[in-house]
Motif scaffolding. Structure first.
Motif, PDB file in Angstrom:
ATOM      1  N   TRP A  29       0.616  -1.120   0.051  1.00 16.99           N
ATOM      2  CA  TRP A  29      -0.024  -0.121  -0.011  1.00 16.99           C
ATOM      3  C   TRP A  29       0.792   1.413  -0.062  1.00 16.99           C
ATOM      4  O   TRP A  29       1.928   1.288   0.668  1.00 16.99           O
ATOM      5  CB  TRP A  29      -1.068  -0.135   1.092  1.00 16.99           C
ATOM      6  CG  TRP A  29      -2.225  -0.537   0.917  1.00 16.99           C
ATOM      7  CD1 TRP A  29      -3.440   0.410   0.981  1.00 16.99           C
ATOM      8  CD2 TRP A  29      -3.026  -1.647   0.467  1.00 16.99           C
ATOM      9  NE1 TRP A  29      -4.466  -0.086   0.686  1.00 16.99           N
ATOM     10  CE2 TRP A  29      -4.191  -1.370  -0.063  1.00 16.99           C
ATOM     11  CE3 TRP A  29      -2.264  -2.925  -0.089  1.00 16.99           C
ATOM     12  CZ2 TRP A  29      -4.967  -2.155  -0.559  1.00 16.99           C
ATOM     13  CZ3 TRP A  29      -3.035  -3.917  -0.666  1.00 16.99           C
ATOM     14  CH2 TRP A  29      -4.500  -3.688  -0.753  1.00 16.99           C
ATOM     15  N   VAL A  30       0.304   2.255  -0.921  1.00 17.73           N
ATOM     16  CA  VAL A  30       1.104   3.398  -0.962  1.00 17.73           C
ATOM     17  C   VAL A  30       0.189   4.524  -0.694  1.00 17.73           C
ATOM     18  O   VAL A  30      -1.132   4.284  -1.036  1.00 17.73           O
ATOM     19  CB  VAL A  30       2.028   3.590  -2.159  1.00 17.73           C
ATOM     20  CG1 VAL A  30       3.201   2.768  -1.980  1.00 17.73           C
ATOM     21  CG2 VAL A  30       1.122   3.683  -3.517  1.00 17.73           C
ATOM     22  N   GLY A  31       0.487   5.829  -0.515  1.00 23.78           N
ATOM     23  CA  GLY A  31      -0.416   7.012  -0.242  1.00 23.78           C
ATOM     24  C   GLY A  31      -1.164   6.921   0.807  1.00 23.78           C
ATOM     25  O   GLY A  31      -1.986   7.986   1.020  1.00 23.78           O
ATOM     26  N   GLY A  32      -0.863   6.169   2.033  1.00 25.80           N
ATOM     27  CA  GLY A  32      -1.981   5.927   2.985  1.00 25.80           C
ATOM     28  C   GLY A  32      -2.191   4.462   3.443  1.00 25.80           C
ATOM     29  O   GLY A  32      -1.900   3.510   2.407  1.00 25.80           O
ATOM     30  N   LYS A  33      -2.863   4.162   4.653  1.00 24.81           N
ATOM     31  CA  LYS A  33      -2.874   2.807   4.950  1.00 24.81           C
ATOM     32  C   LYS A  33      -4.040   2.392   4.397  1.00 24.81           C
ATOM     33  O   LYS A  33      -4.790   3.309   3.290  1.00 24.81           O
ATOM     34  CB  LYS A  33      -3.189   2.975   6.543  1.00 24.81           C
ATOM     35  CG  LYS A  33      -4.476   3.672   7.149  1.00 24.81           C
ATOM     36  CD  LYS A  33      -4.426   3.948   8.313  1.00 24.81           C
ATOM     37  CE  LYS A  33      -4.457   2.458   9.197  1.00 24.81           C
ATOM     38  NZ  LYS A  33      -4.449   2.719  10.499  1.00 24.81           N
ATOM     39  N   PHE A  34      -4.759   1.207   4.517  1.00 23.22           N
ATOM     40  CA  PHE A  34      -5.659   0.601   3.915  1.00 23.22           C
ATOM     41  C   PHE A  34      -7.016   1.376   4.166  1.00 23.22           C
ATOM     42  O   PHE A  34      -7.386   1.613   5.164  1.00 23.22           O
ATOM     43  CB  PHE A  34      -5.896  -0.875   4.104  1.00 23.22           C
ATOM     44  CG  PHE A  34      -6.978  -1.839   3.312  1.00 23.22           C
ATOM     45  CD1 PHE A  34      -6.763  -2.180   2.134  1.00 23.22           C
ATOM     46  CD2 PHE A  34      -8.374  -1.909   4.058  1.00 23.22           C
ATOM     47  CE1 PHE A  34      -7.736  -2.880   1.686  1.00 23.22           C
ATOM     48  CE2 PHE A  34      -9.448  -2.516   3.309  1.00 23.22           C
ATOM     49  CZ  PHE A  34      -9.168  -3.051   2.251  1.00 23.22           C
ATOM     50  N   GLY A  35      -7.606   1.732   2.957  1.00 22.94           N
ATOM     51  CA  GLY A  35      -9.025   2.586   3.196  1.00 22.94           C
ATOM     52  C   GLY A  35      -8.549   4.015   2.582  1.00 22.94           C
ATOM     53  O   GLY A  35      -9.552   4.660   2.186  1.00 22.94           O
ATOM     54  N   THR A  36      -7.347   4.356   2.619  1.00 27.07           N
ATOM     55  CA  THR A  36      -7.044   5.756   2.026  1.00 27.07           C
ATOM     56  C   THR A  36      -6.113   5.594   1.014  1.00 27.07           C
ATOM     57  O   THR A  36      -6.341   6.317   0.031  1.00 27.07           O
ATOM     58  CB  THR A  36      -6.213   6.520   3.220  1.00 27.07           C
ATOM     59  OG1 THR A  36      -6.990   6.569   4.620  1.00 27.07           O
ATOM     60  CG2 THR A  36      -5.842   7.851   2.772  1.00 27.07           C
ATOM     61  N   GLY A  37      -5.137   5.008   0.995  1.00 27.27           N
ATOM     62  CA  GLY A  37      -4.169   4.641  -0.058  1.00 27.27           C
ATOM     63  C   GLY A  37      -4.691   3.332  -1.010  1.00 27.27           C
ATOM     64  O   GLY A  37      -5.765   3.188  -0.744  1.00 27.27           O
ATOM     65  N   SER A  38      -3.612   3.165  -1.739  1.00 29.33           N
ATOM     66  CA  SER A  38      -4.145   1.979  -2.767  1.00 29.33           C
ATOM     67  C   SER A  38      -2.807   1.112  -2.994  1.00 29.33           C
ATOM     68  O   SER A  38      -1.663   1.600  -2.634  1.00 29.33           O
ATOM     69  CB  SER A  38      -4.501   2.468  -4.221  1.00 29.33           C
ATOM     70  OG  SER A  38      -3.386   3.600  -4.532  1.00 29.33           O
ATOM     71  N   ARG A  39      -2.946  -0.059  -3.446  1.00 23.94           N
ATOM     72  CA  ARG A  39      -1.810  -0.711  -3.827  1.00 23.94           C
ATOM     73  C   ARG A  39      -0.946  -0.279  -4.856  1.00 23.94           C
ATOM     74  O   ARG A  39      -1.615   0.348  -5.734  1.00 23.94           O
ATOM     75  CB  ARG A  39      -2.130  -2.170  -4.062  1.00 23.94           C
ATOM     76  CG  ARG A  39      -0.792  -3.286  -4.274  1.00 23.94           C
ATOM     77  CD  ARG A  39      -1.525  -4.708  -4.035  1.00 23.94           C
ATOM     78  NE  ARG A  39      -0.181  -5.459  -4.015  1.00 23.94           N
ATOM     79  CZ  ARG A  39      -0.095  -6.771  -3.733  1.00 23.94           C
ATOM     80  NH1 ARG A  39      -1.356  -7.557  -3.508  1.00 23.94           N
ATOM     81  NH2 ARG A  39       0.899  -7.372  -3.595  1.00 23.94           N
TER      82      ARG A  39
END
Length: 450
Positions: free
Chosen positions: A360-370
Protein backbone atom coordinates in the motif's frame (compact mmCIF):
# COMPACT_ATOMS: atom_id res chain seq x y z
CA UNK A 1 2.01 -48.85 -12.74
CA UNK A 2 1.70 -51.40 -9.91
CA UNK A 3 4.47 -51.00 -7.34
CA UNK A 4 4.78 -53.08 -4.20
CA UNK A 5 5.93 -51.03 -1.23
CA UNK A 6 7.46 -52.40 1.93
CA UNK A 7 6.60 -50.82 5.26
CA UNK A 8 9.53 -50.59 7.68
CA UNK A 9 10.28 -48.93 10.99
CA UNK A 10 10.75 -45.19 10.62
CA UNK A 11 13.93 -45.45 12.67
CA UNK A 12 13.82 -41.93 14.12
CA UNK A 13 11.73 -38.82 14.37
CA UNK A 14 12.22 -35.26 13.14
CA UNK A 15 15.66 -33.75 13.41
CA UNK A 16 15.89 -31.69 16.59
CA UNK A 17 16.02 -28.28 14.92
CA UNK A 18 14.99 -25.18 16.87
CA UNK A 19 12.83 -23.55 14.18
CA UNK A 20 11.26 -26.65 12.66
CA UNK A 21 7.77 -27.49 13.88
CA UNK A 22 7.73 -31.07 15.11
CA UNK A 23 4.56 -33.13 14.89
CA UNK A 24 4.10 -36.20 16.99
CA UNK A 25 6.75 -38.62 18.28
CA UNK A 26 8.74 -41.52 16.85
CA UNK A 27 5.90 -44.02 17.25
CA UNK A 28 3.46 -41.66 15.54
CA UNK A 29 5.79 -41.33 12.56
CA UNK A 30 6.06 -45.09 12.25
CA UNK A 31 2.29 -45.53 12.43
CA UNK A 32 1.56 -42.85 9.84
CA UNK A 33 4.28 -44.11 7.49
CA UNK A 34 2.97 -47.67 7.62
CA UNK A 35 -0.61 -46.44 7.27
CA UNK A 36 0.32 -44.49 4.11
CA UNK A 37 2.25 -47.39 2.54
CA UNK A 38 -0.53 -49.86 3.37
CA UNK A 39 -3.02 -47.58 1.62
CA UNK A 40 -0.80 -47.19 -1.46
CA UNK A 41 -0.47 -50.97 -1.64
CA UNK A 42 -4.28 -51.31 -1.93
CA UNK A 43 -4.43 -49.16 -5.09
CA UNK A 44 -4.67 -50.74 -8.52
CA UNK A 45 -2.21 -48.15 -9.81
CA UNK A 46 0.53 -46.28 -8.02
CA UNK A 47 2.23 -43.40 -9.79
CA UNK A 48 5.97 -42.90 -9.37
CA UNK A 49 7.89 -39.85 -10.58
CA UNK A 50 11.64 -39.33 -10.28
CA UNK A 51 13.02 -35.81 -10.58
CA UNK A 52 15.59 -33.35 -9.29
CA UNK A 53 15.40 -30.45 -6.85
CA UNK A 54 18.05 -27.96 -7.97
CA UNK A 55 19.36 -27.21 -11.48
CA UNK A 56 23.04 -27.24 -10.50
CA UNK A 57 24.18 -30.91 -10.66
CA UNK A 58 26.71 -30.21 -7.90
CA UNK A 59 24.04 -29.31 -5.35
CA UNK A 60 20.81 -30.94 -6.52
CA UNK A 61 19.04 -33.82 -4.80
CA UNK A 62 17.20 -36.75 -6.35
CA UNK A 63 13.52 -36.93 -5.36
CA UNK A 64 11.08 -39.81 -5.81
CA UNK A 65 7.33 -39.20 -5.55
CA UNK A 66 5.04 -42.17 -4.87
CA UNK A 67 1.34 -41.32 -5.00
CA UNK A 68 -2.12 -42.71 -5.74
CA UNK A 69 -3.35 -39.87 -7.96
CA UNK A 70 -2.17 -39.00 -11.46
CA UNK A 71 -2.89 -35.37 -10.56
CA UNK A 72 -0.23 -35.42 -7.84
CA UNK A 73 2.31 -37.10 -10.10
CA UNK A 74 1.72 -34.54 -12.85
CA UNK A 75 1.97 -31.68 -10.36
CA UNK A 76 5.42 -32.81 -9.23
CA UNK A 77 6.40 -33.55 -12.84
CA UNK A 78 5.78 -29.83 -13.41
CA UNK A 79 7.37 -28.54 -10.20
CA UNK A 80 10.49 -30.71 -10.03
CA UNK A 81 13.20 -30.76 -12.70
CA UNK A 82 12.45 -33.41 -15.29
CA UNK A 83 15.39 -35.77 -15.97
CA UNK A 84 16.57 -36.54 -19.48
CA UNK A 85 16.25 -40.17 -20.62
CA UNK A 86 19.93 -40.68 -19.87
CA UNK A 87 19.63 -39.11 -16.40
CA UNK A 88 16.57 -41.22 -15.65
CA UNK A 89 18.36 -44.41 -16.69
CA UNK A 90 21.18 -43.55 -14.27
CA UNK A 91 18.93 -42.14 -11.53
CA UNK A 92 19.59 -44.91 -8.99
CA UNK A 93 18.34 -44.57 -5.42
CA UNK A 94 16.68 -41.25 -4.50
CA UNK A 95 17.97 -38.88 -1.84
CA UNK A 96 14.44 -38.09 -0.68
CA UNK A 97 11.10 -39.93 -1.04
CA UNK A 98 7.55 -38.58 -0.79
CA UNK A 99 4.76 -41.05 0.08
CA UNK A 100 1.55 -39.21 -0.79
CA UNK A 101 -1.49 -41.07 0.52
CA UNK A 102 -3.49 -37.88 0.84
CA UNK A 103 -6.82 -39.55 0.02
CA UNK A 104 -6.51 -41.67 3.16
CA UNK A 105 -6.92 -40.04 6.60
CA UNK A 106 -4.55 -40.23 9.52
CA UNK A 107 -5.93 -41.84 12.68
CA UNK A 108 -6.66 -38.83 14.89
CA UNK A 109 -6.66 -41.04 17.98
CA UNK A 110 -2.99 -41.87 17.48
CA UNK A 111 -0.79 -40.34 20.17
CA UNK A 112 0.45 -36.96 19.02
CA UNK A 113 -2.23 -36.50 16.34
CA UNK A 114 -4.95 -33.85 16.60
CA UNK A 115 -6.72 -34.31 13.25
CA UNK A 116 -7.05 -36.63 10.27
CA UNK A 117 -4.48 -34.59 8.35
CA UNK A 118 -0.79 -35.33 8.79
CA UNK A 119 2.18 -33.95 6.83
CA UNK A 120 5.47 -35.25 8.22
CA UNK A 121 9.13 -35.03 7.21
CA UNK A 122 11.73 -37.41 8.61
CA UNK A 123 15.25 -36.06 8.13
CA UNK A 124 16.88 -39.29 9.29
CA UNK A 125 15.13 -41.42 6.67
CA UNK A 126 14.83 -38.48 4.25
CA UNK A 127 11.14 -39.14 3.68
CA UNK A 128 7.87 -37.24 3.62
CA UNK A 129 4.53 -38.85 4.47
CA UNK A 130 1.19 -37.22 3.61
CA UNK A 131 -2.19 -38.37 4.97
CA UNK A 132 -5.60 -36.72 4.95
CA UNK A 133 -5.00 -33.88 2.48
CA UNK A 134 -4.99 -33.87 -1.32
CA UNK A 135 -3.51 -30.38 -1.59
CA UNK A 136 -0.61 -30.89 -4.00
CA UNK A 137 1.22 -27.86 -2.66
CA UNK A 138 2.20 -29.83 0.45
CA UNK A 139 4.77 -31.68 -1.68
CA UNK A 140 6.21 -28.45 -3.05
CA UNK A 141 6.45 -27.00 0.45
CA UNK A 142 8.00 -30.21 1.77
CA UNK A 143 10.79 -30.12 -0.79
CA UNK A 144 11.49 -26.49 0.07
CA UNK A 145 11.76 -27.37 3.77
CA UNK A 146 14.27 -30.10 2.96
CA UNK A 147 16.27 -27.73 0.74
CA UNK A 148 16.30 -25.10 3.51
CA UNK A 149 17.98 -27.73 5.71
CA UNK A 150 20.30 -29.50 3.26
CA UNK A 151 21.71 -26.50 1.40
CA UNK A 152 23.14 -24.68 4.47
CA UNK A 153 23.98 -27.80 6.52
CA UNK A 154 25.22 -30.30 3.91
CA UNK A 155 26.35 -28.10 1.02
CA UNK A 156 27.11 -24.81 2.79
CA UNK A 157 24.95 -22.85 0.33
CA UNK A 158 22.15 -20.31 0.89
CA UNK A 159 18.56 -21.26 0.09
CA UNK A 160 16.22 -18.40 -0.82
CA UNK A 161 12.49 -17.79 -1.11
CA UNK A 162 12.91 -15.61 -4.17
CA UNK A 163 12.40 -15.27 -7.89
CA UNK A 164 15.22 -14.22 -10.22
CA UNK A 165 15.96 -12.93 -13.70
CA UNK A 166 19.05 -12.19 -15.83
CA UNK A 167 19.98 -9.38 -18.17
CA UNK A 168 20.73 -10.81 -21.62
CA UNK A 169 23.26 -8.14 -22.50
CA UNK A 170 25.26 -7.76 -19.27
CA UNK A 171 24.36 -11.04 -17.59
CA UNK A 172 23.39 -9.15 -14.42
CA UNK A 173 21.29 -11.17 -11.99
CA UNK A 174 18.46 -9.81 -9.82
CA UNK A 175 16.82 -11.63 -6.92
CA UNK A 176 13.25 -10.70 -5.91
CA UNK A 177 12.48 -11.70 -2.31
CA UNK A 178 8.92 -11.92 -1.01
CA UNK A 179 6.15 -14.17 0.23
CA UNK A 180 3.11 -15.26 -1.75
CA UNK A 181 0.90 -12.32 -2.61
CA UNK A 182 3.70 -9.73 -2.67
CA UNK A 183 4.01 -9.72 -6.46
CA UNK A 184 7.06 -11.98 -6.88
CA UNK A 185 5.70 -13.93 -9.84
CA UNK A 186 3.47 -11.21 -11.30
CA UNK A 187 6.12 -8.48 -11.35
CA UNK A 188 8.86 -10.84 -12.47
CA UNK A 189 6.97 -12.31 -15.43
CA UNK A 190 5.86 -8.89 -16.59
CA UNK A 191 9.41 -7.69 -16.31
CA UNK A 192 10.85 -10.61 -18.30
CA UNK A 193 8.13 -10.72 -20.95
CA UNK A 194 8.75 -9.67 -24.53
CA UNK A 195 6.22 -6.85 -24.09
CA UNK A 196 7.72 -5.42 -20.89
CA UNK A 197 11.44 -6.07 -21.29
CA UNK A 198 12.76 -8.42 -23.98
CA UNK A 199 16.28 -8.07 -22.56
CA UNK A 200 15.87 -10.19 -19.40
CA UNK A 201 15.46 -13.93 -18.92
CA UNK A 202 13.61 -15.82 -16.17
CA UNK A 203 15.43 -18.40 -14.05
CA UNK A 204 12.52 -19.05 -11.68
CA UNK A 205 9.61 -17.49 -9.83
CA UNK A 206 9.84 -18.80 -6.27
CA UNK A 207 12.78 -20.87 -4.96
CA UNK A 208 16.51 -20.44 -5.54
CA UNK A 209 19.90 -21.25 -4.07
CA UNK A 210 22.72 -18.71 -4.00
CA UNK A 211 25.81 -20.90 -4.27
CA UNK A 212 29.53 -20.21 -4.37
CA UNK A 213 29.35 -20.00 -8.18
CA UNK A 214 26.07 -18.17 -8.72
CA UNK A 215 22.31 -18.69 -8.48
CA UNK A 216 20.20 -21.66 -9.55
CA UNK A 217 16.51 -22.46 -9.44
CA UNK A 218 15.36 -25.30 -7.17
CA UNK A 219 12.25 -26.05 -9.23
CA UNK A 220 11.45 -27.06 -12.77
CA UNK A 221 8.19 -25.13 -12.96
CA UNK A 222 6.16 -22.15 -11.78
CA UNK A 223 3.26 -21.98 -9.32
CA UNK A 224 1.29 -18.85 -10.20
CA UNK A 225 -1.90 -17.32 -8.84
CA UNK A 226 -4.83 -17.32 -11.25
CA UNK A 227 -7.27 -14.94 -9.57
CA UNK A 228 -8.77 -12.59 -12.18
CA UNK A 229 -6.33 -13.93 -14.75
CA UNK A 230 -6.66 -12.62 -18.30
CA UNK A 231 -4.64 -12.62 -21.51
CA UNK A 232 -4.44 -8.82 -21.36
CA UNK A 233 -3.22 -8.43 -17.77
CA UNK A 234 -0.96 -11.49 -17.43
CA UNK A 235 -0.26 -12.87 -20.92
CA UNK A 236 2.70 -15.06 -19.89
CA UNK A 237 0.77 -16.98 -17.22
CA UNK A 238 -2.37 -17.11 -19.38
CA UNK A 239 -0.49 -18.65 -22.31
CA UNK A 240 1.31 -21.11 -20.02
CA UNK A 241 -2.02 -22.75 -19.13
CA UNK A 242 -2.16 -25.45 -21.76
CA UNK A 243 -1.88 -29.22 -22.04
CA UNK A 244 0.19 -30.50 -19.14
CA UNK A 245 -0.53 -27.60 -16.78
CA UNK A 246 -2.38 -28.11 -13.50
CA UNK A 247 -5.16 -25.77 -12.31
CA UNK A 248 -6.07 -25.79 -8.61
CA UNK A 249 -9.28 -24.45 -7.05
CA UNK A 250 -10.34 -22.90 -10.37
CA UNK A 251 -14.06 -23.10 -11.18
CA UNK A 252 -14.88 -24.20 -14.72
CA UNK A 253 -17.96 -24.70 -16.85
CA UNK A 254 -18.56 -28.50 -17.12
CA UNK A 255 -20.32 -28.16 -20.48
CA UNK A 256 -17.48 -26.45 -22.36
CA UNK A 257 -14.65 -27.05 -19.81
CA UNK A 258 -13.63 -23.38 -19.87
CA UNK A 259 -12.24 -21.99 -16.59
CA UNK A 260 -13.68 -18.91 -14.93
CA UNK A 261 -10.71 -17.14 -13.35
CA UNK A 262 -12.96 -14.48 -11.82
CA UNK A 263 -15.01 -16.98 -9.80
CA UNK A 264 -13.92 -16.88 -6.13
CA UNK A 265 -16.74 -19.06 -4.77
CA UNK A 266 -14.21 -21.72 -3.69
CA UNK A 267 -11.27 -19.50 -2.75
CA UNK A 268 -9.32 -16.51 -4.02
CA UNK A 269 -6.15 -18.60 -3.79
CA UNK A 270 -6.47 -20.20 -7.22
CA UNK A 271 -3.26 -21.56 -8.73
CA UNK A 272 -1.61 -23.02 -11.79
CA UNK A 273 1.46 -25.27 -11.92
CA UNK A 274 3.27 -25.46 -15.25
CA UNK A 275 6.76 -26.34 -16.53
CA UNK A 276 9.09 -23.35 -16.63
CA UNK A 277 9.75 -23.85 -20.33
CA UNK A 278 6.15 -22.74 -20.94
CA UNK A 279 7.45 -19.19 -20.30
CA UNK A 280 9.07 -17.87 -23.53
CA UNK A 281 11.92 -16.01 -21.82
CA UNK A 282 12.92 -18.81 -19.45
CA UNK A 283 16.62 -19.64 -19.33
CA UNK A 284 17.20 -23.39 -19.54
CA UNK A 285 19.07 -24.66 -17.59
CA UNK A 286 17.91 -22.27 -14.85
CA UNK A 287 21.37 -21.24 -13.67
CA UNK A 288 22.85 -17.74 -13.43
CA UNK A 289 26.00 -15.97 -12.29
CA UNK A 290 26.38 -13.98 -9.06
CA UNK A 291 23.55 -11.49 -8.30
CA UNK A 292 23.87 -7.73 -8.38
CA UNK A 293 20.57 -6.70 -6.70
CA UNK A 294 18.99 -8.05 -3.51
CA UNK A 295 17.71 -7.26 -0.02
CA UNK A 296 19.23 -6.36 3.33
CA UNK A 297 20.36 -8.96 5.90
CA UNK A 298 18.26 -7.55 8.77
CA UNK A 299 15.15 -7.33 6.63
CA UNK A 300 15.70 -10.91 5.44
CA UNK A 301 16.18 -12.11 9.01
CA UNK A 302 12.88 -10.52 10.09
CA UNK A 303 10.95 -9.55 6.98
CA UNK A 304 7.74 -7.54 7.09
CA UNK A 305 4.92 -8.03 4.63
CA UNK A 306 1.15 -7.76 4.33
CA UNK A 307 -1.24 -10.68 4.63
CA UNK A 308 -3.61 -10.34 1.68
CA UNK A 309 -7.05 -11.72 0.92
CA UNK A 310 -5.87 -13.61 -2.16
CA UNK A 311 -3.43 -15.73 -0.17
CA UNK A 312 -4.60 -15.84 3.47
CA UNK A 313 -7.90 -17.39 4.56
CA UNK A 314 -10.18 -15.04 6.51
CA UNK A 315 -8.18 -11.92 5.62
CA UNK A 316 -10.32 -9.15 4.12
CA UNK A 317 -7.76 -6.33 4.23
CA UNK A 318 -3.94 -6.18 4.41
CA UNK A 319 -2.51 -7.00 7.84
CA UNK A 320 1.12 -6.21 8.74
CA UNK A 321 2.99 -9.30 9.85
CA UNK A 322 6.49 -10.78 9.90
CA UNK A 323 8.05 -13.82 8.28
CA UNK A 324 11.61 -14.79 9.10
CA UNK A 325 13.74 -14.70 5.94
CA UNK A 326 10.51 -14.51 3.91
CA UNK A 327 10.37 -18.24 4.67
CA UNK A 328 8.82 -18.79 8.10
CA UNK A 329 6.85 -21.90 7.04
CA UNK A 330 9.98 -23.49 5.56
CA UNK A 331 13.11 -22.60 7.54
CA UNK A 332 14.52 -25.24 9.88
CA UNK A 333 17.51 -23.34 11.27
CA UNK A 334 17.71 -20.11 13.26
CA UNK A 335 16.96 -17.19 10.88
CA UNK A 336 20.21 -15.57 11.94
CA UNK A 337 22.12 -18.32 10.17
CA UNK A 338 20.48 -17.55 6.83
CA UNK A 339 20.91 -13.81 7.42
CA UNK A 340 24.62 -14.23 8.14
CA UNK A 341 25.07 -16.25 4.97
CA UNK A 342 23.26 -13.56 2.99
CA UNK A 343 25.43 -10.82 4.50
CA UNK A 344 28.54 -12.78 3.58
CA UNK A 345 27.33 -13.22 -0.02
CA UNK A 346 26.60 -9.50 -0.24
CA UNK A 347 30.05 -8.59 1.02
CA UNK A 348 31.88 -10.97 -1.32
CA UNK A 349 29.96 -9.94 -4.45
CA UNK A 350 29.54 -6.26 -3.51
CA UNK A 351 25.91 -6.54 -4.61
CA UNK A 352 23.60 -3.58 -4.16
CA UNK A 353 20.39 -3.73 -2.15
CA UNK A 354 16.95 -2.19 -2.77
CA UNK A 355 13.68 -2.42 -0.84
CA UNK A 356 10.67 -2.04 -3.13
CA UNK A 357 7.16 -1.52 -1.78
CA UNK A 358 4.65 -3.57 -3.78
CA UNK A 359 2.03 -3.04 -1.05
CA UNK A 360 0.00 0.00 0.00
CA UNK A 361 1.16 3.52 -0.86
CA UNK A 362 -0.33 6.98 -0.33
CA UNK A 363 -1.90 6.00 2.98
CA UNK A 364 -3.00 2.96 4.99
CA UNK A 365 -5.72 0.58 3.74
CA UNK A 366 -8.89 2.55 3.02
CA UNK A 367 -6.98 5.73 2.19
CA UNK A 368 -4.14 4.70 -0.08
CA UNK A 369 -4.03 1.98 -2.73
CA UNK A 370 -1.81 -0.88 -3.77
CA UNK A 371 1.22 0.27 -5.74
CA UNK A 372 0.34 0.04 -9.45
CA UNK A 373 2.33 -2.51 -11.43
CA UNK A 374 3.53 0.14 -13.90
CA UNK A 375 5.19 2.05 -11.06
CA UNK A 376 6.84 -1.09 -9.73
CA UNK A 377 8.16 -1.90 -13.20
CA UNK A 378 9.44 1.67 -13.58
CA UNK A 379 11.34 1.40 -10.28
CA UNK A 380 12.89 -1.93 -11.29
CA UNK A 381 13.86 -0.52 -14.69
CA UNK A 382 15.53 2.43 -12.97
CA UNK A 383 17.48 0.06 -10.72
CA UNK A 384 18.69 -2.03 -13.65
CA UNK A 385 19.62 1.01 -15.73
CA UNK A 386 21.36 2.72 -12.82
CA UNK A 387 19.33 5.92 -13.17
CA UNK A 388 17.84 5.52 -9.69
CA UNK A 389 21.26 6.19 -8.18
CA UNK A 390 21.12 9.81 -9.34
CA UNK A 391 17.84 10.51 -7.50
CA UNK A 392 17.74 12.80 -4.46
CA UNK A 393 17.48 10.87 -1.18
CA UNK A 394 16.78 11.51 2.47
CA UNK A 395 17.70 9.21 5.36
CA UNK A 396 14.86 8.40 7.77
CA UNK A 397 15.98 8.54 11.37
CA UNK A 398 14.13 5.43 12.61
CA UNK A 399 14.93 2.81 9.98
CA UNK A 400 18.12 4.39 8.67
CA UNK A 401 17.05 3.76 5.09
CA UNK A 402 17.70 6.16 2.24
CA UNK A 403 14.51 6.96 0.33
CA UNK A 404 13.71 9.34 -2.54
CA UNK A 405 12.59 12.75 -1.27
CA UNK A 406 9.24 12.64 -3.08
CA UNK A 407 6.41 11.63 -0.73
CA UNK A 408 3.49 9.43 -1.81
CA UNK A 409 1.46 10.06 1.38
CA UNK A 410 -0.45 13.34 1.43
CA UNK A 411 -1.05 13.08 5.19
CA UNK A 412 2.50 13.38 6.57
CA UNK A 413 1.31 13.12 10.17
CA UNK A 414 -0.40 9.79 9.46
CA UNK A 415 2.77 8.63 7.69
CA UNK A 416 4.91 9.36 10.76
CA UNK A 417 2.48 7.47 13.03
CA UNK A 418 2.52 4.42 10.76
CA UNK A 419 6.31 4.57 10.45
CA UNK A 420 6.78 4.56 14.23
CA UNK A 421 4.16 1.83 14.66
CA UNK A 422 5.92 -0.39 12.12
CA UNK A 423 9.30 0.25 13.75
CA UNK A 424 7.91 -0.84 17.12
CA UNK A 425 6.49 -3.99 15.50
CA UNK A 426 9.93 -4.78 14.05
CA UNK A 427 11.69 -4.24 17.38
CA UNK A 428 9.20 -6.34 19.32
CA UNK A 429 9.22 -9.22 16.83
CA UNK A 430 13.03 -9.22 16.64
CA UNK A 431 13.36 -9.83 20.38
CA UNK A 432 12.91 -13.56 19.81
CA UNK A 433 15.90 -13.80 17.46
CA UNK A 434 18.44 -11.20 18.57
CA UNK A 435 20.29 -13.59 20.90
CA UNK A 436 21.75 -15.51 17.96
CA UNK A 437 22.66 -12.75 15.49
CA UNK A 438 25.78 -10.60 15.46
CA UNK A 439 25.93 -6.93 16.41
CA UNK A 440 25.99 -5.76 12.78
CA UNK A 441 22.57 -7.32 12.13
CA UNK A 442 21.18 -5.96 15.41
CA UNK A 443 22.36 -2.44 14.64
CA UNK A 444 20.61 -2.52 11.26
CA UNK A 445 17.22 -2.56 12.99
CA UNK A 446 15.04 0.50 13.66
CA UNK A 447 16.18 2.84 16.42
CA UNK A 448 13.01 3.15 18.46
CA UNK A 449 11.94 2.43 22.03
CA UNK A 450 9.18 -0.17 22.43
Amino acid sequence: MPVKLQAESAGGCYAQLPYFHQIGITNTLEINRERAIDYLNTRDNVYVFDGFAGWDPKYRIKVRVVCARAYHALFMNNMLIRPTEEELAQFGEPDFVIYNAGQFPANRFTTGMTSTTSVEINFKRMEMVILGTEYAGEMKKGIFIVIHYLQPVKFGQLSLHSSANIGMEKGDVTLFFGLSGTGKTYVLLHHTSHAADPNRELTGDDEHVWSDTGVFNIEGGCYAKCINLSAEKEPEIYRAIRFGSILENVVFNPSNRLPDYNDVSTTENTRCAYPIEYIPNARIPCIADQPEQHHHAYVRCLSSHQKTSGTEDGVLEPIPTFSMCYSAPFIVLHPGRYASMLASKMEVTQASCWLINTGWVGGKFGTGSRCPLKYTRAIINAIHSGSIVSATYTTYDIFGLQSPTSMAWEDTEAFEKERIRLANMFAKAFKGFEDQVDSAVKSAGPTVTI
